[in-house]
Design an enzyme around this catalytic site. Structure first.
Site, short mmCIF file in Angstrom:
data_model
loop_
_atom_site.label_atom_id
_atom_site.label_comp_id
_atom_site.label_asym_id
_atom_site.label_seq_id
_atom_site.Cartn_x
_atom_site.Cartn_y
_atom_site.Cartn_z
N ASP A 36 0.78 -1.04 0.07
CA ASP A 36 0.01 0.03 0.12
C ASP A 36 0.86 1.59 0.04
OD1 ASP A 36 -2.61 1.21 0.17
OD2 ASP A 36 -1.95 1.84 2.27
N GLU A 59 14.74 -14.45 -0.86
CA GLU A 59 14.83 -15.55 0.15
C GLU A 59 13.89 -16.79 -0.29
OE1 GLU A 59 15.75 -15.02 4.15
OE2 GLU A 59 16.79 -13.32 3.66
#
Length: 551
Positions: free
Chosen positions: A213, A273
């Site tokens: 956002d 990751e």
């Protein structure tokens, strides 16, 4: 126009760059499906309806905030980042949602609100308690001017000053949105670390990515300099309605600060990751595509970002869209755009652009052929118009503030309609938090499932067409032209080339055929073909889709 990209994936890379060309379905959880009869949609309701989402052929679902919240801004005011608000369910319910989505082959994005929290968040309660506590610097605090007025001229998107006085600290705090949404101070390393930990919490829980956002609101100017004014002719009301004087400033100091890039790199490193991806929301009136290019260019920042250019108030013409893509090439050629026509913050595009259903089909087909990723909003696949909400039923604080010049966002947030047998459309057995539009009931999912000609099936065909052609997901976009009402371009990837043309009008249109040998495809989408005179004659709202054959 040649929108090739230096980061265009090879066929071997597309499994890790699955987000390129992906189709994302946005769910507004309060309004999707209520599983317990309290009139508010919830996580188990989403899990119950995931087969519908999967049946569209989308790659991922984006779920708007469901975190613990006082709901002053319906979940975009977070009071606990690592838990589910009881109205939406529990963490165990979220685990069911994740496992169900993954079993159906749908990835899950969640909406992270990292620029601000609720004023009920424990971090803010501690921060406001004194000027020397451990979290005193976690939010943006500033002294008043000598006359007691706010530190500078910054304005809130929700109206009025962006500063609120706190009587305990005897200082002002920054809130770019509601007064109850204080801005976090990301200049503080401990805040950055905590937000990265929040992101890791949800990645460990199995999410495949984030919708971020207001991604350009993370940092502010530490000198708290005044924003300069904008002359009326330069005002571009994208992030706020024209009735809000927020659009009268050039917001160079309260957002889109250069320090943001380093934090985005940290967030990208974390996501790498897990093989996760993110789509950012750049709330920027003046330099939107330029900032989008800065934030998504290369492979070390955010993967893709929302573009507001096709969330415009006026129906995009062929000339307008060609101009937008020219700007993308100029300002964001190395970035990646996520296109949308509707979302939870703007009126539905069927109403906004005064579209017929034929027009809605054509725009959907076009979206699936544009370079970039695509986001469709719940109910868009049913061709739902904007709902009319009476003032006494209004829930949105934004609408209450500016009514009736701006009626808020509730008209696009009304409950999803699943079947027409009762006034709640199969959404809930209780009284819905917003009234179900009676105009929506005759467009319910169950009715459209039984009608082979319904727009719901068109959305499935268009999404399937996109996935069937790597050129549409990953390829370059070249030779975009606007001839009258017809927009055309070529998409190319490795050995596949597609010619795409769209008549964005209720009147017939015609263009010359491109050079070379082309075979008509996309018949299931209403594709036109070449005429004996060597031209493409397109009917109202008709596409022409062709594949290059031979040398």
């Amino acid at each position: 126009m040649n929108m090739a990209s230096a980061v265009e994936p090879s066929r071997d890379d597309t499994s890790t760059a699955w987000w390129r060309g992906a189709v994302i379905y946005q769910v507004y959880p309060r309004s999707f499906q209520d599983s317990n009869g309290d009139g508010i949609g919830d996580l188990l309701g989403i899990a119950q309806r995931l087969p519908h989402i999967a049946s569209l052929g989308v790659d991922a679902v984006w779920i708007s905030p469901f975190f613990t919240s006082p709901m002053r801004d319906f979940g975009y005011d977070v009071s606990d980042y690592c838990d589910v608000d009881p109205m939406f369910g529990t963490l165990a319910d979220f685990d069911i949602l994740i496992s169900t989505a993954h079993r159906l082959g749908v990835k899950v994005f969640i909406d992270l609100v990292l620029s601000h929290t609720s004023d009920q968040h424990p971090w803010f309660k501690e921060s406001r308690s004194s000027t020397d506590n451990d979290r005193a610097n976690w939010y943006v605090w500033a002294d008043a001017k000598p006359d007691g007025t706010p530190p500078n001229n910054w304005l809130s998107i929700f109206g009025g000053s962006a500063w609120a006085w706190d009587g305990t600290r005897c200082q002002y705090y920054l809130h770019n949105f509601l007064t109850e949404q204080p801005d976090l101070n990301l200049h503080e390393p401990a805040v950055q670390e905590m937000l990265l930990n929040v992101s890791r919490f949800w990645l460990d829980r199995g999410v495949d990515g984030f919708r971020l956002d207001v991604i350009n609101f993370y940092f502010h100017d530490q000198e708290l300099r005044d924003n300069p004014p904008l002359p009326p002719e330069e005002r571009n009301p994208i992030t706020a309605p024209a009735v809000n004087p927020y659009t009268w400033q050039n917001h160079i100091y309260d957002k889109t600060r250069p320090e943001n890039i380093d934090f985005l790199r940290k967030l990208r490193t974390l996501m790498n990751e897990y093989g996760a991806a993110a789509v950012g929301e750049v709330g920027e009136d003046i330099r939107g595509l330029e900032v989008l290019g800065e934030y998504t260019g290369g492979d070390d920042k955010i993967h893709m970002s929302y573009a507001f250019e096709l969330l415009s108030d006026h129906m995009p013409t062929a000339e307008y869209i060609a101009g937008v893509f020219s700007q993308v090439e100029e300002k964001a050629a190395q970035g990646w755009v996520c296109w949308a026509f509707s979302n939870h913050d703007v009126p539905r595009h069927l109403t906004r652009w005064k579209l017929s259903e034929a027009g809605a089909r054509l725009f959907n087909t076009m979206m699936m052929c544009l370079r970039g990723s695509a986001c469709i909003y719940q109910g868009e696949e049913l061709a739902l118009p904007e709902a009319e909400i009476a003032f006494e039923d209004l829930q949105d604080p934004y609408g209450k503030k500016f009514w009736p010049s701006f009626k808020g966002r509730d008209g696009c947030r009304t409950p999803m309609v699943w079947e027409p047998s009762n006034q709640n459309g199969g959404f809930s057995s209780g009284m819905p938090w917003l009234p179900v539009s009676h105009e929506h009931l005759n467009r319910a999912v169950s009715l459209q499932e039984q009608d082979p000609s319904a727009i719901l099936h068109h959305y499935r065909r268009a999404i399937g067409f996109r996935h069937a052609h790597p050129a549409l997901q990953y390829g370059t976009l070249e030779n975009m032209q606007a001839v009258g009402t017809v927009l055309s371009f070529v998409r190319e990837y490795e050995d596949e080339a597609l010619f795409c043309a769209f008549n964005l009008s209720a009147d017939p249109g015609a263009i010359d055929m491109p050079e070379g040998n082309w075979r008509q495809i996309g018949i299931e989408l209403g594709s036109g073909g070449p005429a004996p005179d060597g031209k493409l004659h397109l009917g109202p709202w008709q596409p022409a889709l062709m594949m290059r054959v031979g040398d």
